[in-house]
Design a protein around this motif. Structure first.
Motif, mmCIF file in Angstrom:
data_model
loop_
_atom_site.group_PDB
_atom_site.id
_atom_site.type_symbol
_atom_site.label_atom_id
_atom_site.label_comp_id
_atom_site.label_asym_id
_atom_site.label_seq_id
_atom_site.Cartn_x
_atom_site.Cartn_y
_atom_site.Cartn_z
ATOM 1 N N GLY A 189 -13.697 -3.888 -16.037
ATOM 2 C CA GLY A 189 -13.584 -2.612 -15.327
ATOM 3 C C GLY A 189 -12.127 -2.350 -14.991
ATOM 4 N N ASP B 22 -14.302 -3.934 1.474
ATOM 5 C CA ASP B 22 -13.670 -5.229 1.760
ATOM 6 C C ASP B 22 -13.548 -5.485 3.266
ATOM 7 N N ASP C 44 -17.690 -7.870 -21.429
ATOM 8 C CA ASP C 44 -18.396 -7.070 -20.426
ATOM 9 C C ASP C 44 -19.859 -6.975 -20.842
ATOM 10 N N VAL D 172 -15.510 -9.517 -12.301
ATOM 11 C CA VAL D 172 -16.655 -8.607 -12.126
ATOM 12 C C VAL D 172 -16.643 -8.011 -10.713
ATOM 13 N N HIS E 159 -23.353 -10.193 -9.369
ATOM 14 C CA HIS E 159 -22.653 -10.161 -10.669
ATOM 15 C C HIS E 159 -21.753 -11.394 -10.820
ATOM 16 N N ALA F 263 -21.991 -14.234 -13.625
ATOM 17 C CA ALA F 263 -20.880 -14.429 -14.560
ATOM 18 C C ALA F 263 -20.424 -15.897 -14.558
HETATM 19 P P1 NAD Z 1 -15.537 -2.332 -11.805
HETATM 20 O O1 NAD Z 1 -16.889 -1.955 -11.335
HETATM 21 O O2 NAD Z 1 -14.617 -1.279 -12.346
HETATM 22 O O3 NAD Z 1 -15.666 -3.430 -12.956
HETATM 23 C C1 NAD Z 1 -16.576 -4.490 -12.951
HETATM 24 C C2 NAD Z 1 -17.009 -4.757 -14.394
HETATM 25 O O4 NAD Z 1 -17.770 -5.956 -14.432
HETATM 26 C C3 NAD Z 1 -17.896 -3.649 -14.982
HETATM 27 O O5 NAD Z 1 -17.357 -3.202 -16.194
HETATM 28 C C4 NAD Z 1 -19.246 -4.344 -15.178
HETATM 29 O O6 NAD Z 1 -19.968 -3.842 -16.308
HETATM 30 C C5 NAD Z 1 -18.813 -5.785 -15.389
HETATM 31 N N1 NAD Z 1 -19.854 -6.789 -15.122
HETATM 32 C C6 NAD Z 1 -20.805 -6.802 -14.133
HETATM 33 N N2 NAD Z 1 -21.550 -7.914 -14.226
HETATM 34 C C7 NAD Z 1 -21.068 -8.634 -15.276
HETATM 35 C C8 NAD Z 1 -21.389 -9.892 -15.854
HETATM 36 N N3 NAD Z 1 -22.365 -10.652 -15.362
HETATM 37 N N4 NAD Z 1 -20.674 -10.310 -16.916
HETATM 38 C C9 NAD Z 1 -19.675 -9.563 -17.427
HETATM 39 N N5 NAD Z 1 -19.315 -8.359 -16.925
HETATM 40 C C10 NAD Z 1 -19.995 -7.910 -15.861
HETATM 41 O O7 NAD Z 1 -14.850 -3.100 -10.598
HETATM 42 P P2 NAD Z 1 -13.281 -3.322 -10.321
HETATM 43 O O8 NAD Z 1 -12.731 -2.189 -9.548
HETATM 44 O O9 NAD Z 1 -12.606 -3.731 -11.594
HETATM 45 O O10 NAD Z 1 -13.343 -4.554 -9.304
HETATM 46 C C11 NAD Z 1 -13.667 -5.867 -9.727
HETATM 47 C C12 NAD Z 1 -13.292 -6.852 -8.626
HETATM 48 O O11 NAD Z 1 -11.888 -6.826 -8.417
HETATM 49 C C13 NAD Z 1 -13.911 -6.544 -7.256
HETATM 50 O O12 NAD Z 1 -14.169 -7.751 -6.597
HETATM 51 C C14 NAD Z 1 -12.804 -5.787 -6.552
HETATM 52 O O13 NAD Z 1 -12.911 -5.873 -5.152
HETATM 53 C C15 NAD Z 1 -11.588 -6.544 -7.064
HETATM 54 N N6 NAD Z 1 -10.338 -5.791 -7.060
HETATM 55 C C16 NAD Z 1 -10.319 -4.514 -7.512
HETATM 56 C C17 NAD Z 1 -9.124 -3.809 -7.495
HETATM 57 C C18 NAD Z 1 -9.073 -2.359 -7.919
HETATM 58 O O14 NAD Z 1 -8.075 -1.703 -7.626
HETATM 59 N N7 NAD Z 1 -10.089 -1.828 -8.604
HETATM 60 C C19 NAD Z 1 -7.962 -4.419 -7.021
HETATM 61 C C20 NAD Z 1 -8.007 -5.756 -6.612
HETATM 62 C C21 NAD Z 1 -9.215 -6.432 -6.620
#
Ligand code: NAD
Length: 440
Positions: free
Chosen positions: A9, A260, A30, A84, A99, A103
């Motif tokens: 993601g 968070d 993914d 994830v 998730h 994973a």
């Molecule tokens: P997102 O929802 O955009 O992406 C998550 C991805 O994981 C999705 O594409 C989903 O299909 C995939 N997924 C779910 N279950 C799965 C599995 N079992 N196996 C493989 N793939 C799987 O979320 P995101 O924004 O990328 O956030 C992900 C993590 O990173 C979260 O914990 C978030 O708090 C953290 N984070 C996000 C950011 C940000 O700016 N988006 C910044 C720092 C930390």
């Protein structure tokens, strides 16, 4: 090195592309086959500046591939990054780790001997130790601090790296992964699991607190006749305080900060620590959305029913198409439910907004949204909106009333062009049309 990135993601796709940029061979995985196929074909299914070019370049060169197969990922990778989602649970404030647990369990089943599983997702403290104790494969935690809109830059040139490890071997492997970043002088903190997990949640809690602090000051300014813009300018000159994240407005949203801080307070309570102030930070933040709705009502003199509202912005922040917990769409939906005829425009988030809020109206440009509007709300600070000429905008609308929910528009310029201009926490100048009859 051969790396896999599990969950592609916003975080994972960026991490995978940047790891390829650093010279590694990368396989992204993914469970969403459509996402994996799009990325594999060099297309990014969301908006993030600079990412599309990086993905296209490295998929074309073969250094970056995508799959849905854990078996293939396990056979490929020496280090597996787990990226994830960890959303808020639907039954409360805790993080949903479904998730993440799936994973870890699936990659551990297929991982090669000597592989390292590295968590990057944001998790409640204690998660890494629990996962490590449940698997035969070594685990490390490497929290991510990237900001959407600057994700590529933040990954290639981060402020700092944090490695949560139990062994020198895990530290060595991570130092190898990030060799290029470390050589550039990026500070590194090597610590245990609990501290690594806490750095991330503490950083988000601090940022959210700073934003809600200035928004609470905006409330006081409104009550006392002060100007929060001048207040934050003066506060920001103090080095101990600093001006970043100190602009009053409609508050924070997105897929990270709100969930968070709730998960952090929940986890701390489980550990017997009262972080009740974070609930107040959350409450102040949500009150800002109420305040924008109230200002909209005030400018329409209580008659929202039938008002044509132009909503400038849908994404939770500029340079992103992410609408998760977007303040702009929250306000738009509430005004829509109250009978306003809301038309949304956002440079990048239209498709996502339309899917999530199909009953709102959507324009093809800012000008299209403004045409015939009785009220304008500016709730995502895209540069395109900041640069709007107030005289041009006034020529399009039915009535020149605007709420600047981000505190970035020039109040004097807008007022000078005939607008009834309101901004959170700033004085309300009198407007000559204020007492005119409402026409809708
Ligand atoms: P997102 O929802 O955009 O992406 C998550 C991805 O994981 C999705 O594409 C989903 O299909 C995939 N997924 C779910 N279950 C799965 C599995 N079992 N196996 C493989 N793939 C799987 O979320 P995101 O924004 O990328 O956030 C992900 C993590 O990173 C979260 O914990 C978030 O708090 C953290 N984070 C996000 C950011 C940000 O700016 N988006 C910044 C720092 C930390």
């Amino acid at each position: 090195m051969r790396l896999t990135v599990i969950g592609t993601g916003y975080l994972g796709a960026t991490h995978a592309a940047c790891m390829a940029e650093l010279g590694h061979e990368v396989l992204g995985l993914d469970v969403d086959a459509g996402k994996a196929a799009a990325l594999g074909a060099g297309r990014v299914p969301f908006h993030e500046p600079g990412l599309a070019a990086l993905i296209a370049r490295h998929t074309a060169s073969g250094r970056l591939r995508f799959t849905t197969s854990y078996e293939e990922a396990g056979a490929f990778g020496q280090v597996h990054f787990v990226c994830v989602g960890t959303p808020q649970r639907t039954d409360g404030d805790a993080a949903d780790l479904t998730h993440l647990e799936e994973a870890f369990a699936r990659i551990a089943r297929h991982a090669r001997k000597g592989a390292l599983l590295v968590g990057k997702s944001t998790v409640p403290v204690g998660t890494a130790a629990r996962l490590a104790d449940a698997t035969a494969v070594e685990v490390a935690w490497n929290p991510e601090f990237l900001r959407e809109g600057f994700a590529v830059e933040d990954t290639l040139r981060p402020d700092r790296l944090v490695f949560g490890v139990r062994t020198r071997r895990a530290e060595r492997l991570l130092r190898g992964v990030y060799a290029g970043v470390l050589q550039a002088g990026t500070p590194l903190v090597v610590t245990g699991f609990a501290t690594a997990e806490l750095v991330k949640t503490a950083a988000n809690a601090f940022l959210a607190t700073k934003i809600s602090f200035i928004n609470a000051m905006a409330e006081v300014c409104e009550a006392a006749g002060g100007d929060v813009g001048k207040l934050s300018e003066a506060l920001g000159h103090d080095d101990r305080i600093g001006g970043k994240h100190l602009r009053a407005g409609v508050g924070f949203g997105g897929g990270c900060l709100p969930k968070d801080i709730r998960a952090f307070a929940h986890r701390a309570a489980e550990l017997g620590v009262d972080l009740g102030f974070l609930r107040e930070v959350d409450a102040i933040n949500m009150r800002r959305r109420d305040r924008v709705v109230a200002l909209a009502r005030e400018l329409c003199r209580g008659r929202i029913l039938g008002a044509r509202v132009a909503m400038l912005g849908a994404a939770f922040k500029p340079d992103s198409d992410d609408i998760r917990d977007s303040p702009a769409l929250n306000v738009a939906a509430r005004l829509g439910l109250d009978g306003a005829d809301v038309t949304v425009y956002d440079p990048e988030a239209m498709d996502n907004a339309r899917k999530a809020f199909p009953l709102l109206g959507y324009a093809v440009s800012a000008g299209d949204a403004l045409r015939g509007a009785d009220l304008v709300l500016h709730l995502t600070e895209w540069p395109e909106f900041r640069d709007i000429d107030p005289a041009w905008a006034a020529s399009l609308v039915a009535c020149p009333r605007i709420v600047d929910g981000r505190g970035v528009l020039d109040a004097d310029r807008w007022s000078g062009a005939g607008w009834w201009f309101r901004s959170l926490g700033r004085p309300a100048p009198r407007w000559e049309g204020e007492d005119a009859e409402i026409r809708w």
